[in-house]
Design a protein around this motif. Structure first.
Motif, PDB file in Angstrom:
ATOM      1  N   ALA A 640      -8.065   8.337  -6.738  1.00  0.00           N
ATOM      2  CA  ALA A 640      -6.804   7.843  -7.295  1.00  0.00           C
ATOM      3  C   ALA A 640      -5.905   7.440  -6.137  1.00  0.00           C
ATOM      4  O   ALA A 640      -5.960   8.032  -5.062  1.00  0.00           O
ATOM      5  CB  ALA A 640      -6.125   8.911  -8.138  1.00  0.00           C
ATOM      6  N   MET A 641      -5.075   6.415  -6.355  1.00  0.00           N
ATOM      7  CA  MET A 641      -4.132   5.955  -5.332  1.00  0.00           C
ATOM      8  C   MET A 641      -2.716   6.123  -5.873  1.00  0.00           C
ATOM      9  O   MET A 641      -2.429   5.719  -7.015  1.00  0.00           O
ATOM     10  CB  MET A 641      -4.389   4.482  -4.998  1.00  0.00           C
ATOM     11  CG  MET A 641      -3.378   3.872  -4.035  1.00  0.00           C
ATOM     12  SD  MET A 641      -3.532   4.525  -2.355  1.00  0.00           S
ATOM     13  CE  MET A 641      -2.010   3.907  -1.602  1.00  0.00           C
ATOM     14  N   VAL A 642      -1.845   6.728  -5.068  1.00  0.00           N
ATOM     15  CA  VAL A 642      -0.449   6.936  -5.462  1.00  0.00           C
ATOM     16  C   VAL A 642       0.430   6.087  -4.553  1.00  0.00           C
ATOM     17  O   VAL A 642       0.368   6.208  -3.328  1.00  0.00           O
ATOM     18  CB  VAL A 642      -0.045   8.419  -5.340  1.00  0.00           C
ATOM     19  CG1 VAL A 642       1.374   8.627  -5.870  1.00  0.00           C
ATOM     20  CG2 VAL A 642      -1.028   9.312  -6.083  1.00  0.00           C
ATOM     21  N   GLY A 643       1.241   5.206  -5.135  1.00  0.00           N
ATOM     22  CA  GLY A 643       2.095   4.340  -4.336  1.00  0.00           C
ATOM     23  C   GLY A 643       3.292   3.858  -5.119  1.00  0.00           C
ATOM     24  O   GLY A 643       3.445   4.151  -6.313  1.00  0.00           O
ATOM     25  N   ASP A 644       4.161   3.082  -4.419  1.00  0.00           N
ATOM     26  CA  ASP A 644       5.384   2.628  -5.076  1.00  0.00           C
ATOM     27  C   ASP A 644       5.783   1.200  -4.715  1.00  0.00           C
ATOM     28  O   ASP A 644       6.659   0.630  -5.354  1.00  0.00           O
ATOM     29  CB  ASP A 644       6.557   3.552  -4.719  1.00  0.00           C
ATOM     30  CG  ASP A 644       7.007   3.358  -3.276  1.00  0.00           C
ATOM     31  OD1 ASP A 644       6.119   3.282  -2.396  1.00  0.00           O
ATOM     32  OD2 ASP A 644       8.220   3.258  -3.040  1.00  0.00           O
ATOM     33  N   GLY A 645       5.161   0.607  -3.695  1.00  0.00           N
ATOM     34  CA  GLY A 645       5.633  -0.688  -3.214  1.00  0.00           C
ATOM     35  C   GLY A 645       4.746  -1.848  -3.606  1.00  0.00           C
ATOM     36  O   GLY A 645       3.645  -1.671  -4.138  1.00  0.00           O
ATOM     37  N   ILE A 646       5.252  -3.063  -3.344  1.00  0.00           N
ATOM     38  CA  ILE A 646       4.469  -4.272  -3.616  1.00  0.00           C
ATOM     39  C   ILE A 646       3.171  -4.240  -2.817  1.00  0.00           C
ATOM     40  O   ILE A 646       2.108  -4.621  -3.305  1.00  0.00           O
ATOM     41  CB  ILE A 646       5.293  -5.527  -3.257  1.00  0.00           C
ATOM     42  CG1 ILE A 646       6.478  -5.681  -4.221  1.00  0.00           C
ATOM     43  CG2 ILE A 646       4.422  -6.778  -3.294  1.00  0.00           C
ATOM     44  CD1 ILE A 646       7.393  -6.835  -3.893  1.00  0.00           C
ATOM     45  N   ASN A 647       3.268  -3.753  -1.573  1.00  0.00           N
ATOM     46  CA  ASN A 647       2.062  -3.713  -0.730  1.00  0.00           C
ATOM     47  C   ASN A 647       1.047  -2.680  -1.210  1.00  0.00           C
ATOM     48  O   ASN A 647      -0.103  -2.689  -0.787  1.00  0.00           O
ATOM     49  CB  ASN A 647       2.444  -3.427   0.721  1.00  0.00           C
ATOM     50  CG  ASN A 647       3.121  -2.077   0.878  1.00  0.00           C
ATOM     51  OD1 ASN A 647       3.839  -1.632  -0.004  1.00  0.00           O
ATOM     52  ND2 ASN A 647       2.897  -1.422   1.999  1.00  0.00           N
ATOM     53  N   ASP A 648       1.464  -1.774  -2.119  1.00  0.00           N
ATOM     54  CA  ASP A 648       0.535  -0.783  -2.660  1.00  0.00           C
ATOM     55  C   ASP A 648      -0.202  -1.292  -3.897  1.00  0.00           C
ATOM     56  O   ASP A 648      -1.210  -0.701  -4.301  1.00  0.00           O
ATOM     57  CB  ASP A 648       1.293   0.499  -3.048  1.00  0.00           C
ATOM     58  CG  ASP A 648       1.918   1.179  -1.845  1.00  0.00           C
ATOM     59  OD1 ASP A 648       1.288   1.164  -0.777  1.00  0.00           O
ATOM     60  OD2 ASP A 648       3.029   1.714  -1.984  1.00  0.00           O
ATOM     61  N   ALA A 649       0.302  -2.368  -4.516  1.00  0.00           N
ATOM     62  CA  ALA A 649      -0.271  -2.846  -5.775  1.00  0.00           C
ATOM     63  C   ALA A 649      -1.767  -3.161  -5.665  1.00  0.00           C
ATOM     64  O   ALA A 649      -2.546  -2.766  -6.542  1.00  0.00           O
ATOM     65  CB  ALA A 649       0.511  -4.062  -6.288  1.00  0.00           C
ATOM     66  N   PRO A 650      -2.229  -3.860  -4.594  1.00  0.00           N
ATOM     67  CA  PRO A 650      -3.677  -4.116  -4.507  1.00  0.00           C
ATOM     68  C   PRO A 650      -4.503  -2.832  -4.436  1.00  0.00           C
ATOM     69  O   PRO A 650      -5.568  -2.738  -5.046  1.00  0.00           O
ATOM     70  CB  PRO A 650      -3.811  -4.940  -3.219  1.00  0.00           C
ATOM     71  CG  PRO A 650      -2.469  -5.558  -3.014  1.00  0.00           C
ATOM     72  CD  PRO A 650      -1.493  -4.548  -3.513  1.00  0.00           C
ATOM     73  N   ALA A 651      -4.016  -1.839  -3.692  1.00  0.00           N
ATOM     74  CA  ALA A 651      -4.743  -0.571  -3.583  1.00  0.00           C
ATOM     75  C   ALA A 651      -4.729   0.186  -4.901  1.00  0.00           C
ATOM     76  O   ALA A 651      -5.720   0.822  -5.275  1.00  0.00           O
ATOM     77  CB  ALA A 651      -4.130   0.283  -2.471  1.00  0.00           C
ATOM     78  N   LEU A 652      -3.617   0.132  -5.618  1.00  0.00           N
ATOM     79  CA  LEU A 652      -3.542   0.781  -6.932  1.00  0.00           C
ATOM     80  C   LEU A 652      -4.566   0.182  -7.889  1.00  0.00           C
ATOM     81  O   LEU A 652      -5.197   0.891  -8.680  1.00  0.00           O
ATOM     82  CB  LEU A 652      -2.137   0.644  -7.516  1.00  0.00           C
ATOM     83  CG  LEU A 652      -1.013   1.432  -6.827  1.00  0.00           C
ATOM     84  CD1 LEU A 652       0.344   1.015  -7.375  1.00  0.00           C
ATOM     85  CD2 LEU A 652      -1.214   2.921  -7.022  1.00  0.00           C
ATOM     86  N   ALA A 653      -4.710  -1.142  -7.806  1.00  0.00           N
ATOM     87  CA  ALA A 653      -5.673  -1.819  -8.677  1.00  0.00           C
ATOM     88  C   ALA A 653      -7.111  -1.549  -8.247  1.00  0.00           C
ATOM     89  O   ALA A 653      -8.013  -1.472  -9.085  1.00  0.00           O
ATOM     90  CB  ALA A 653      -5.402  -3.324  -8.681  1.00  0.00           C
ATOM     91  N   ALA A 654      -7.338  -1.380  -6.946  1.00  0.00           N
ATOM     92  CA  ALA A 654      -8.696  -1.183  -6.440  1.00  0.00           C
ATOM     93  C   ALA A 654      -9.210   0.223  -6.687  1.00  0.00           C
ATOM     94  O   ALA A 654     -10.419   0.437  -6.811  1.00  0.00           O
ATOM     95  CB  ALA A 654      -8.739  -1.486  -4.937  1.00  0.00           C
ATOM     96  N   ALA A 655      -8.320   1.204  -6.767  1.00  0.00           N
ATOM     97  CA  ALA A 655      -8.733   2.592  -6.949  1.00  0.00           C
ATOM     98  C   ALA A 655      -9.278   2.807  -8.355  1.00  0.00           C
ATOM     99  O   ALA A 655      -9.036   2.015  -9.270  1.00  0.00           O
ATOM    100  CB  ALA A 655      -7.545   3.522  -6.697  1.00  0.00           C
ATOM    101  N   ASP A 656     -10.022   3.894  -8.529  1.00  0.00           N
ATOM    102  CA  ASP A 656     -10.491   4.249  -9.872  1.00  0.00           C
ATOM    103  C   ASP A 656      -9.309   4.464 -10.799  1.00  0.00           C
ATOM    104  O   ASP A 656      -9.359   4.144 -11.984  1.00  0.00           O
ATOM    105  CB  ASP A 656     -11.347   5.521  -9.817  1.00  0.00           C
ATOM    106  CG  ASP A 656     -12.634   5.309  -9.046  1.00  0.00           C
ATOM    107  OD1 ASP A 656     -13.444   4.474  -9.485  1.00  0.00           O
ATOM    108  OD2 ASP A 656     -12.830   5.961  -8.008  1.00  0.00           O
ATOM    109  N   LEU A 657      -8.225   5.013 -10.247  1.00  0.00           N
ATOM    110  CA  LEU A 657      -7.016   5.275 -11.027  1.00  0.00           C
ATOM    111  C   LEU A 657      -5.806   5.011 -10.154  1.00  0.00           C
ATOM    112  O   LEU A 657      -5.709   5.540  -9.037  1.00  0.00           O
ATOM    113  CB  LEU A 657      -6.997   6.728 -11.520  1.00  0.00           C
ATOM    114  CG  LEU A 657      -5.729   7.185 -12.239  1.00  0.00           C
ATOM    115  CD1 LEU A 657      -5.598   6.469 -13.586  1.00  0.00           C
ATOM    116  CD2 LEU A 657      -5.733   8.693 -12.447  1.00  0.00           C
ATOM    117  N   GLY A 658      -4.877   4.182 -10.631  1.00  0.00           N
ATOM    118  CA  GLY A 658      -3.628   3.934  -9.931  1.00  0.00           C
ATOM    119  C   GLY A 658      -2.519   4.779 -10.523  1.00  0.00           C
ATOM    120  O   GLY A 658      -2.377   4.859 -11.744  1.00  0.00           O
ATOM    121  N   ILE A 659      -1.744   5.446  -9.660  1.00  0.00           N
ATOM    122  CA  ILE A 659      -0.600   6.250 -10.103  1.00  0.00           C
ATOM    123  C   ILE A 659       0.633   5.726  -9.387  1.00  0.00           C
ATOM    124  O   ILE A 659       0.700   5.741  -8.154  1.00  0.00           O
ATOM    125  CB  ILE A 659      -0.807   7.746  -9.787  1.00  0.00           C
ATOM    126  CG1 ILE A 659      -2.084   8.264 -10.457  1.00  0.00           C
ATOM    127  CG2 ILE A 659       0.398   8.565 -10.250  1.00  0.00           C
ATOM    128  CD1 ILE A 659      -2.400   9.729 -10.133  1.00  0.00           C
TER     129      ILE A 659
END
Length: 759
Positions: A640-659
């Motif tokens: 799972a990827m935990v983030g808050d910024g625009i630059n985190d959006a690709p990683a949130l989408a790539a992870a099994d679960l975005g938080i």
């Protein structure tokens, strides 16, 4: 969550010029087979790419191209034999008026009480075997009365099942109504066949007859009682949405052209100034323009304590105002408001289909026809074995009654419905059932640093002076150069000056130096405040004031009469107070944590050390974060990827679960499967714990439903189950599944102890 789903091939989906989604309420569904039949009918409509019907919420979600119309969907549902209702109209009804569900439940309980009273005289003869003959005869109702009561019950309580069965058979389908209607009609018809010759003969009582009117009557009462309990429990399961709908007031007090008036919410406009009195609910999202108060947002964000607000602060519609009078400028209405977005996310999650439900879909679609075959084989088998027609029919009736697939159809959707609703109350918004199921298998969690593990607000952590300059003078000059700037570092300097009661110097001729800092004049002396690059451009060596731990530094220098360093200011992001407890909770759950940040290695190492994360990577671009996540997945981890910024959006989408943190960017929130409604990192382990708890309830429910039918049908077929007991067991089976799902609500109390305490 649905009892089934029918999807078109990807090629047809790609052919749609533009996707459209329509939600519509359905009346009259009684079991999983009903939902499967409606889905098949909807999937045949032109332009439909996917059709999902949810038995628990009694809704259909249909996706298709722009030519898809709500009228066509409603017509297809009606042709299949079911009714439709408008979701939006229902949601918009007055809070004071009782809901259609409440009225239906009240009517049903009145009908059930009447049915139970009429059934009692039919049950009394069952005591005849243990009572003296005279008393047994006194308890036995006249035959004409037994026939009359049984007929009234068969028409009154049985009409619901007859209508449902007729609609199913008319469209060449079968469902629970078919099973109940056939079973009770067989018991009633057999009794009538045995009783009529006696009724028209000389005997007025039938103590010597073996009649089964009570079996048919009790089955009808018990099945409808079970459906009533089930519907009441499902209404409780939907309480999260009901509670949110009740948050919005019906009117708002608006100031326009100097005049104040109460207007309906529908007439509010962006930019309106609304007056919120103490103890009133905020009518819309907005920005405080006047007044101070504390607002209770607990039902929206799960935050237990009221939040202090003042001019400039953002507030959420639906929050409860405290003791202060507030004037708020409306910034969002309708679907763009936080309350509507939360409601939509919960509704989407409760209306989505979990992957595990696909197996249940296939079984449910074929279950009722299979039961009819088993009942027919039971009837023929007992006749061939030499049993009488009465025994054969009663055993077949028991098979029909106990085999209702209600529990099977409700096992998954009710657990998801309660799980997502409970999560919403805790401040955890689960976007769909797939995210919920994925979260159960997560074993590794990656965190962004800035704005996630840290609060994203730099603070001055050190002020070092040189050349005889005092800290007060250095801070006065630095604040003067930063006055009027909105840069996060400037805000940190001004905040520190305010804390120390230092008035910023009056500066003139301010000049922003992009990527380097700022220049300005104070008392005819030119000053610089910026990074080491700016200092080097003016021939200044910062070596004596530089640090080596990766913190961000700004340097203050005077240019007149010659360039000289005056001070160095060190900045660092403040670690969120919940970061350390969150990491400990993740470790307790058996999960590993890692840090992925675009910041420099020394800053990353400092934060990782503070929160005890041993696996960290720094200087990452968005693409590098994706590569890091893919590497974890290739190693066999569910991440799972935990983030808050625009630059985190690709990683949130790539992870099994975005938080995503709810205070993050729209891009981050849009790509995440789970959204945390407040910046509390303890909600990350809490969300995974909730997903695991929901998964356990789903497995328990499915295991119970499968075992119930696997054991019940053979017992009934072999004559080891009385039809009345079968009816009771069938009714209680559905109630058990829904009640077991409702027990998830106790997780909220556990969460408040386990994840919301300060450590």
């Amino acid at each position: 969550m649905q009892t089934g789903s029918i999807d078109r091939p990807p090629s047809q989906i790609a052919a749609a010029a533009e996707a459209r989604q329509i939600d519509i309420g359905i009346d009259g569904m009684t079991c999983a087979a009903c939902a499967a039949r409606i889905e098949r009918a909807l999937a045949k409509l032109p332009g439909v790419t996917a059709a999902n019907v949810n038995l628990a919420t009694e809704t259909a979600r249909v996706s298709g191209d722009t030519g898809l119309s709500e009228t066509a969907i409603a017509d297809a549902i009606i042709r299949t034999g079911y009714g439709v209702r408008q979701q939006h109209a229902q949601a918009a009804s007055s809070h004071a008026a009782p809901s259609a569900d409440t009225i239906a439940l009240d009517r049903e309980i009145v009908l059930l009480i009447g049915g139970a009273i009429l059934t009692l005289p039919l049950l009394l003869p069952m005591l005849a075997a243990v009572l003296p003959a005279t008393m047994a005869e006194a308890l036995t109702a006249p035959l004409w009365l037994q026939i009359g009561l049984a007929t009234a019950l068969q028409i009154g309580l049985g009409s619901l099942f007859y209508r449902g069965a007729w609609k199913a058979l008319r469209s060449f389908g079968s469902n629970m109504d078919v099973l109940v209607a056939l079973g009770t009609s067989a018991a009633y018809g057999l009794s009538l066949y045995l009783a009529l010759p006696v009724l028209f003969g000389e005997a007025q009582h039938a103590t010597h007859l073996h009649l089964y009117f009570e079996s048919a009557a009790v089955i009808l009462v018990l099945v409808r009682l079970g459906k009533w309990l089930e519907r009441r429990a499902k209404k409780r399961a939907l309480s999260a949405l009901d509670a949110l709908k009740a948050l919005r007031p019906e009117t708002a007090r608006v100031r326009r052209h100097g005049q104040e008036a109460d207007v309906p919410l529908a007439l509010l406009r962006i930019g309106d100034i609304v007056i919120v009195r103490p103890a009133d609910r905020l009518p819309a999202d907005g920005k405080v323009v006047a007044g101070q108060s504390a607002v209770d947002q607990s039902l929206l964000t799960g935050e237990s304590l009221p939040v202090d607000v003042a001019p400039g602060d953002r507030v959420i519609g639906g929050a409860l105002n405290g003791n202060g009078l507030l004037e708020i400028e409306v910034t969002a209405l309708g679907a763009q408001s936080m309350l509507d977005r939360i409601q939509q996310m919960i509704a989407d999650a409760q209306g989505a289909k979990a992957p595990i439900q696909k197996l249940v879909d296939r079984i449910s679609g074929r279950f009722v026809p299979a039961v009819l075959v088993v009942a027919l084989v039971t009837l023929i088998g007992w006749l061939i074995a030499g049993a009488g027609i009465e025994t054969a029919i009663l055993n077949a009736v028991a098979v029909l009654v106990i085999a209702c697939p209600c529990a099977l159809g409700l096992a998954t959707p009710t657990a998801i419905m309660v799980g997502t609703g409970t999560g919403a109350k805790a401040g955890i918004l689960i976007r769909d059932a797939i995210a919920l199921e994925t979260a159960q298998h997560i074993d590794s969690v990656a965190f962004d640093k800035t704005g996630t593990l840290t609060d994203g607000k730099p603070q001055v952590t050190s002020l070092v002076t040189a050349g005889g300059t005092t800290e007060a003078d250095a801070l006065r000059l630095a604040a003067g150069l930063q006055r009027g700037s909105s840069h996060p570092l400037a805000e940190a300097v001004l905040h520190l000056a305010s804390e120390r009661d230092i008035v910023p110097a009056a500066s003139t001729s301010a000049e922003a130096l992009p990527g380097r800092g700022v220049a300005a004049a104070v008392d005819d002396t030119r000053y610089l405040l910026g990074n080491s690059r700016l200092m080097r451009e003016h021939g200044l060596d910062v070596g004596s004031l530089s640090g080596g731990d990766g913190a961000t530094r700004s340097y203050l220098a005077a240019l007149d009469p010659q360039p000289r360093l005056l001070a160095a200011l060190e900045f660092a992001d403040g670690l969120r107070p919940t970061a350390k407890p969150a990491m400990a909770d993740l470790q307790r759950l058996g999960l590993t944590s890692l840090l992925l940040t675009g910041d420099n290695a020394k800053a990353a190492q400092r934060i990782a050390s503070d929160v005890k994360i041993t696996n960290w990577r720094a200087d990452l671009l968005p693409g590098d974060k994706i590569a890091a996540i893919e590497a974890e997945r290739e190693a066999g981890r569910h991440i799972a990827m935990v983030g808050d910024g625009i630059n985190d959006a690709p990683a949130l989408a790539a992870a099994d679960l975005g938080i995503a943190m709810a205070n993050g960017t729209d891009a981050a929130v849009a790509t995440a499967g789970i959204v945390l409604m407040r910046s509390d990192l303890r909600l990350v382990p809490a969300a995974i714990d909730l997903a695991r708890a929901t998964g356990r309830k789903i497995k328990q429910n499915l295991l119970w439903a499968f075992l119930f039918n696997a054991l019940g049908v053979p017992l009934a077929a072999f004559g080891l189950l009385n039809p009345m007991i079968a009816g009771l067991a069938m009714a209680l089976s559905s109630v058990f599944v829904v009640s077991n799902a409702l027990s998830l609500r106790r997780w909220l109390a556990t969460m408040k102890v386990r994840y919301a305490h300060d450590r």
